[in-house]
Design a protein around this motif. Sequence first.
Motif, PDB file in Angstrom:
ATOM      1  N   PRO A   1     -37.440 -22.080 -15.445  1.00 20.55           N
ATOM      2  CA  PRO A   1     -38.808 -22.541 -15.715  1.00 20.55           C
ATOM      3  C   PRO A   1     -38.852 -24.039 -15.988  1.00 20.55           C
ATOM      4  O   PRO A   1     -38.072 -24.560 -16.793  1.00 20.55           O
ATOM      5  CB  PRO A   1     -39.193 -21.744 -16.964  1.00 20.55           C
ATOM      6  CG  PRO A   1     -38.352 -20.522 -16.911  1.00 20.55           C
ATOM      7  CD  PRO A   1     -37.049 -20.949 -16.309  1.00 20.55           C
ATOM      8  N   GLY A   2     -39.745 -24.730 -15.294  1.00 21.13           N
ATOM      9  CA  GLY A   2     -39.919 -26.154 -15.506  1.00 21.13           C
ATOM     10  C   GLY A   2     -38.851 -27.032 -14.894  1.00 21.13           C
ATOM     11  O   GLY A   2     -38.837 -28.249 -15.104  1.00 21.13           O
TER      12      GLY A   2
ATOM     13  N   ASP B   1     -28.358 -19.497 -17.939  1.00 18.64           N
ATOM     14  CA  ASP B   1     -28.350 -18.933 -16.583  1.00 18.64           C
ATOM     15  C   ASP B   1     -29.682 -18.268 -16.248  1.00 18.64           C
ATOM     16  O   ASP B   1     -29.878 -17.833 -15.106  1.00 18.64           O
ATOM     17  CB  ASP B   1     -27.224 -17.903 -16.435  1.00 18.64           C
ATOM     18  CG  ASP B   1     -25.839 -18.512 -16.549  1.00 18.64           C
ATOM     19  OD1 ASP B   1     -24.971 -17.897 -17.211  1.00 18.64           O
ATOM     20  OD2 ASP B   1     -25.615 -19.592 -15.960  1.00 18.64           O
ATOM     21  N   THR B   2     -30.565 -18.177 -17.215  1.00 12.93           N
ATOM     22  CA  THR B   2     -31.876 -17.576 -16.984  1.00 12.93           C
ATOM     23  C   THR B   2     -32.640 -18.352 -15.928  1.00 12.93           C
ATOM     24  O   THR B   2     -32.813 -19.572 -16.037  1.00 12.93           O
ATOM     25  CB  THR B   2     -32.692 -17.534 -18.287  1.00 12.93           C
ATOM     26  OG1 THR B   2     -32.044 -16.671 -19.220  1.00 12.93           O
ATOM     27  CG2 THR B   2     -34.110 -17.044 -18.033  1.00 12.93           C
TER      28      THR B   2
END
Length: 120
Positions: free
Chosen positions: A41-42, A87-88
Amino acid sequence: QVQLVESGGGLVQAGGSLNLSCVASGRTFSSYVMGWFRQAPGKAREFVAAIRGYTVYADSVKGRFTISRDNAKNTVYLQMNSLKPEDTAVYYCASTGRSITSLEYEYDYWGQGTQVTVSS
């Protein structure tokens, strides 16, 4: 036209493992370089690993992730061990008819992505 479909994502605790799969359509799978990328995300999408006759890995995953392929099944795998919260990301499978590369723009076909979430 090549279609790629990823699976195997999910929620796992830090230190755990997941095995992602990507099934490709088409008769010439064995001639393609197959790669895995991820996008947190981002953040921009980043290279993870690629395989043809040999493999290449991003430094951040060396020793923890293993890319492999089964040409008879038109499938590429990403075995992820010792997962960390960083690692998400959404993990994408991609293919190219060019030489093995870590450059995103050199990949021609992309899957829809599979979410991997690692909790701390």
